[in-house]
Design an enzyme around this catalytic site. Structure first.
Site, PDB file in Angstrom:
ATOM      1  N   LYS A 196       0.939  -1.116  -0.004  1.00 32.75           N
ATOM      2  CA  LYS A 196       0.214   0.016  -0.092  1.00 32.75           C
ATOM      3  C   LYS A 196       0.848   1.354  -0.142  1.00 32.75           C
ATOM      4  CE  LYS A 196      -3.725   2.399   2.486  1.00 32.75           C
ATOM      5  NZ  LYS A 196      -4.499   2.475   3.643  1.00 32.75           N
ATOM      6  N   LYS A 249      -2.237  -1.455  -3.756  1.00 37.55           N
ATOM      7  CA  LYS A 249      -3.197  -0.312  -3.794  1.00 37.55           C
ATOM      8  C   LYS A 249      -2.233   0.896  -3.869  1.00 37.55           C
ATOM      9  CE  LYS A 249      -6.162   2.013  -0.438  1.00 37.55           C
ATOM     10  NZ  LYS A 249      -6.619   2.131   0.987  1.00 37.55           N
TER      11      LYS A 249
HETATM   12  C1  PBG Z   1      -7.078   3.853   5.827  1.00 36.22           C
HETATM   13  C2  PBG Z   1      -7.462   3.253   4.417  1.00 36.22           C
HETATM   14  C3  PBG Z   1      -7.361   4.267   3.324  1.00 36.22           C
HETATM   15  C4  PBG Z   1      -7.963   3.760   2.218  1.00 36.22           C
HETATM   16  C5  PBG Z   1      -8.638   2.400   2.718  1.00 36.22           C
HETATM   17  N1  PBG Z   1      -8.102   2.303   3.979  1.00 36.22           N
HETATM   18  C6  PBG Z   1      -7.009   5.730   3.365  1.00 36.22           C
HETATM   19  C7  PBG Z   1      -5.337   5.969   3.694  1.00 36.22           C
HETATM   20  O1  PBG Z   1      -4.803   5.157   4.137  1.00 36.22           O
HETATM   21  O2  PBG Z   1      -5.408   7.214   4.133  1.00 36.22           O
HETATM   22  C8  PBG Z   1      -8.181   4.281   0.779  1.00 36.22           C
HETATM   23  C9  PBG Z   1      -9.175   3.897  -0.152  1.00 36.22           C
HETATM   24  C10 PBG Z   1      -9.465   4.666  -1.120  1.00 36.22           C
HETATM   25  O3  PBG Z   1      -8.955   5.871  -1.414  1.00 36.22           O
HETATM   26  O4  PBG Z   1     -10.416   4.356  -1.894  1.00 36.22           O
HETATM   27  N2  PBG Z   1      -6.673   2.576   6.751  1.00 36.22           N
END
Ligand code: PBG
Length: 324
Positions: A196, A249
């Site tokens: 991520k 992601k």
């Molecule tokens: C946070 C989380 C995020 C997303 C999923 N879980 C945002 C972040 O890491 O700040 C993002 C999902 C999206 O943008 O569609 N744990």
């Protein structure tokens, strides 16, 4: 001309093109993210994600039944925690009667076959909007992992089929697997957000949950977008620690990473087509600069072609309508 090979032969009609298409997206490829809020009969549009809504549990249950009837097999739950319940310890995340836990039960009661995945991270519950516990300016690893493990057990108790840790702390997959084992949840899976990235494309999601970091950014735990080999390291470690499904992601700016990960692991790979990727298509379509339906199909097909077995996307419903 006398050509031996004429590649256009295989492109000359819709029937032939359909016969030789290498990548086909289908309803069971999709994971539909859902944003849940307190209240009754609430359905409010997220301003930066037009056409996507935060819903109370009652409306969420209706939505889940509709998704199931369309052939979508999996939902990924996020909740919007009330400000007064946020702290720096994740207290509300562990509440067995919290919004997440009630949502899981309601969905599994109404639609038992739907695969329910739950977000595991502290940001929606954190006064700082960070994914872990904050000490000074630091997001501390080990104390956070302890809370995430308890949170996972709490979701499993409520009936979650998979927990989906999205926090990027070190060692959390092993700790969560161990906690699930210790509590007898031998059938609860883990979908790990393994690679991520610290990405600007999460902006609209943070609006949806009011979870933007209060200070700094997430670069000390989420990955640097300059890195590819590190994604393989992260993912292989998560698989070793017990991840059933791994994730890359965002998706479209990271197609190379999806392919790299797919070539290196022996578990299903998912990709998260995130909020900013959704918002870009929506905004361009609204301006008349892109054909939305074609953009949806081309985007999702590219993610699958890159190697994703599963795609978390806010376009799940639209895509199913378009392909059926
Ligand atoms: C946070 C989380 C995020 C997303 C999923 N879980 C945002 C972040 O890491 O700040 C993002 C999902 C999206 O943008 O569609 N744990």
């Amino acid at each position: 001309m006398h050509l031996t090979r004429r590649n256009r032969i295989l492109r000359q009609s819709p029937a032939i093109r359909a016969m030789v298409a290498e990548t086909i997206i289908r309803p069971s490829d999709f994971i539909a993210p859902l944003f849940i809020i307190e209240g009754a009969n609430v359905r409010e549009e997220i301003s930066s994600m037009q056409g996507y809504y935060r819903m109370s549990i009652d409306n969420t249950v209706k939505e889940v039944k509709e998704l199931w009837s369309m052939g979508i097999k999996c939902v990924l739950l996020f909740i919007k925690c009330k400000d007064e319940l946020k702290d720096n310890k994740g207290t509300e995340a562990l509440n067995s009667d919290g919004l997440m836990q009630r949502s899981i039960k309601a969905i599994k009661d109404a639609c038992p076959d739907m695969v329910v995945m739950t977000d595991v991270a502290l940001d929606p519950f954190s006064t700082y909007g960070h994914d872990g516990i904050v000490e000074g300016q630091e997001i501390v690893n080990d104390a956070t992992v302890e809370v995430l493990s308890q949170m996972s057990v709490s979701h499993a108790k409520a009936g979650a089929d998979f927990v989906a840790p999205s926090d990027m702390m070190d060692g959390r997959i092993g700790a969560i697997r161990d906690a699930l084992e210790c509590n007898g949840f031998t059938k609860t899976g883990i979908m790990s957000y393994s690679a991520k990235y610290a990405s600007c494309f999460y902006g609209p999601f943070r609006d949806a949950l009011d979870s933007a970091p209060g200070f700094g950014d997430k670069k000390t735990y989420q990955m640097d977008y300059a890195n590819r080999i590190e994604a393989v390291k992260e993912t292989l470690m998560d698989v070793q620690e017990g991840a059933d499904i791994v994730m890359v992601k965002p998706a479209m700016v990271y197609l190379d990473i999806i392919r790299e990960v797919r070539n290196n692991v022996d578990v299903p790979v998912s990709a998260y087509h995130v909020s900013g990727e959704y918002a870009m298509i929506k905004a361009a379509a609204k301006m008349g600069w892109l054909d939305e339906n074609r953009a949806i199909l081309e985007s999702l097909t590219s993610i699958k072609r890159a190697g994703a077995d599963l795609i978390a996307t806010y376009f799940a419903k639209d895509a199913v309508k378009l392909i059926s």
